[in-house]
Each structure stands twice: as structure tokens, then as C-alpha cells.
Design an enzyme around this catalytic site. Sequence first.
Site, mmCIF file in Angstrom:
data_model
loop_
_atom_site.group_PDB
_atom_site.id
_atom_site.type_symbol
_atom_site.label_atom_id
_atom_site.label_comp_id
_atom_site.label_asym_id
_atom_site.label_seq_id
_atom_site.Cartn_x
_atom_site.Cartn_y
_atom_site.Cartn_z
ATOM 1 N N GLY A 11 0.783 -1.236 0.000
ATOM 2 C CA GLY A 11 0.000 0.000 0.000
ATOM 3 C C GLY A 11 0.810 1.279 0.000
ATOM 4 C CB SER A 12 4.278 2.246 -0.833
ATOM 5 O OG SER A 12 4.497 1.869 -2.168
ATOM 6 C CG ASN A 13 1.864 3.257 -5.816
ATOM 7 O OD1 ASN A 13 2.279 4.314 -6.288
ATOM 8 N ND2 ASN A 13 2.470 2.095 -6.029
ATOM 9 N NE ARG A 64 -10.150 -14.024 -13.161
ATOM 10 C CZ ARG A 64 -9.030 -14.026 -12.451
ATOM 11 N NH1 ARG A 64 -8.854 -13.156 -11.475
ATOM 12 N NH2 ARG A 64 -8.088 -14.887 -12.692
ATOM 13 N NE ARG A 90 -7.833 -12.726 -7.407
ATOM 14 C CZ ARG A 90 -7.573 -14.005 -7.656
ATOM 15 N NH1 ARG A 90 -6.410 -14.533 -7.323
ATOM 16 N NH2 ARG A 90 -8.467 -14.769 -8.245
ATOM 17 C CG LEU A 92 -10.186 -6.076 -11.654
ATOM 18 C CD1 LEU A 92 -9.903 -4.588 -11.811
ATOM 19 C CD2 LEU A 92 -11.065 -6.326 -10.432
ATOM 20 C CG ASN A 106 -3.145 -0.967 -12.771
ATOM 21 O OD1 ASN A 106 -3.053 -1.189 -11.561
ATOM 22 N ND2 ASN A 106 -2.385 -1.580 -13.663
ATOM 23 C CG HIS A 108 2.373 -2.118 -15.182
ATOM 24 N ND1 HIS A 108 2.098 -3.374 -14.684
ATOM 25 C CD2 HIS A 108 3.436 -2.263 -16.023
ATOM 26 C CE1 HIS A 108 2.950 -4.246 -15.213
ATOM 27 N NE2 HIS A 108 3.764 -3.592 -16.025
ATOM 28 C CD GLU A 173 5.202 1.975 -8.985
ATOM 29 O OE1 GLU A 173 4.096 1.668 -8.514
ATOM 30 O OE2 GLU A 173 6.140 1.146 -9.097
#
Length: 201
Positions: A11-13, A64, A90, A92, A106, A108, A173
Site C-alpha cells: 500500500g505504498s501507492n 471472479r 487480481r 478483473l 491502475n 504499473h 510511482e
Amino acid sequence: MKVAVLISGRGSNLQALIDAGAAPGWPAEIVLVISNVAGAEGLERAGKAGIATAVIDHKTFDGREPFDKAMTAAIEKAGAEFVCLAGFMRLLSDPFIDHWRDRLINIHPSLLPAFKGLGVHQRVLDAGEKASGCTVHFVRSEMDTGPIIVQAEVPVRPDDDAKALAARVLEQEHKIYPRALRLIAEDRVTVEGERALIDGQ
Ligand code: GAR
């Protein structure tokens, strides 16, 4: 803009988004953090910031789509209109991605479209790249594709290992994710075909 953040781990972002939110007049409020992993470090970060959290464990669902439906229900119940994936590991389902089309982004750790998927930094080193970086993009059904909102580049140094490169990329990021979210929340981003335009450019 009310935002839900989906995480699976550190969870650093998420923390970067939380920290950015302390700026006066910041246009995005995180109203819910969902983790598919109980005990994820990011849940603690959210708790410390007074943000509501939920654990929705994919392993307790039969496939899913039911899992994704439960997430949409929780996100909507929290009043969020926008979703950030921040180390959410995960894939989606298409119905989820369609439901949140252009309201789902997102981050990346590569310069997409290069190096999609996992284990990015070692693959960048193995390929002998001189530069790497990170990308914030709208999510489309094919993994790690979708209109690119912001990218940052970092050098690859000759003595880098995957850990050193990951750390250099991660620093960027933490800068570009809040920047991208702010641009969207300020209504400065439009999607035209496969492109995300900022202020029409
Ligand atoms: C980040 O480097 C993010 O770009 C990456 O996982 C890390 C999560 O770190 N995401 C992906 O690889 C998605 N395919 P964080 O939990 O500290 O934000």
C-alpha cells in the site's frame, strides 16, 4: 471526487494518494480502501488515516464475477464514483471493467506497453534496457492495457538489481499516481479512442 482504492499488499501507492490528499483544495477524497488480502499492510495505512476499509477475500467467492460484484457493491455503497488500483494483484472480470469504464485506473511499474505483467524489473534488466519507468492508465479488459494518463522514466544503472530498480521506479510511482488522480478529479482528462488527453492535448 469520491474514490475507492483497491490493494493487495504494502500500500505504498495508497499512502502516496493519502498523503497527497492533505494538500489544501485537493480534489479527490478516498472514501474506501478494499483489500482482497486480510492483514495487508495498506489496510493499516488506511486505518491510520481514518479511511473506511473492507476485506473482500476472493478465495471466499465462486469465481471472479461474484467477487467483482461484491467489490462494486461495496464501492457504490461507500459513495465512490471512481476506482484506483494500487498494487491490486487480481485480474478483473470484463463486467467489472465495463461497469467502471473510464472510472478505473491502475499503476504499473513499467513504461507500458513494454513489460506488462509480473516480474517486470528483472525482465527489464534481462533485456538490457537503459531506461524503465511507470505508467498510470485507464483499465481495459486486456491486462495492463488502456489509455495512458501519465508516465515517468527512470534510468537503469549498470549495477542495478531488480530491487534497486524497483525502488527507483517506486519513487516515481508515488509522484505520478497522485498527479494522474488530480488531473482526472479536476476534469482535465478526456479519453478519445485509445488516448487519454490532458487539457485536450
Ligand atoms: C507497485 O510497484 C505497483 O506498480 C505494482 O505493485 C506495486 C505495489 O506496491 N503493481 C503491479 O505490478 C500491478 N500489475 P504498493 O502496494 O506499495 O503500492
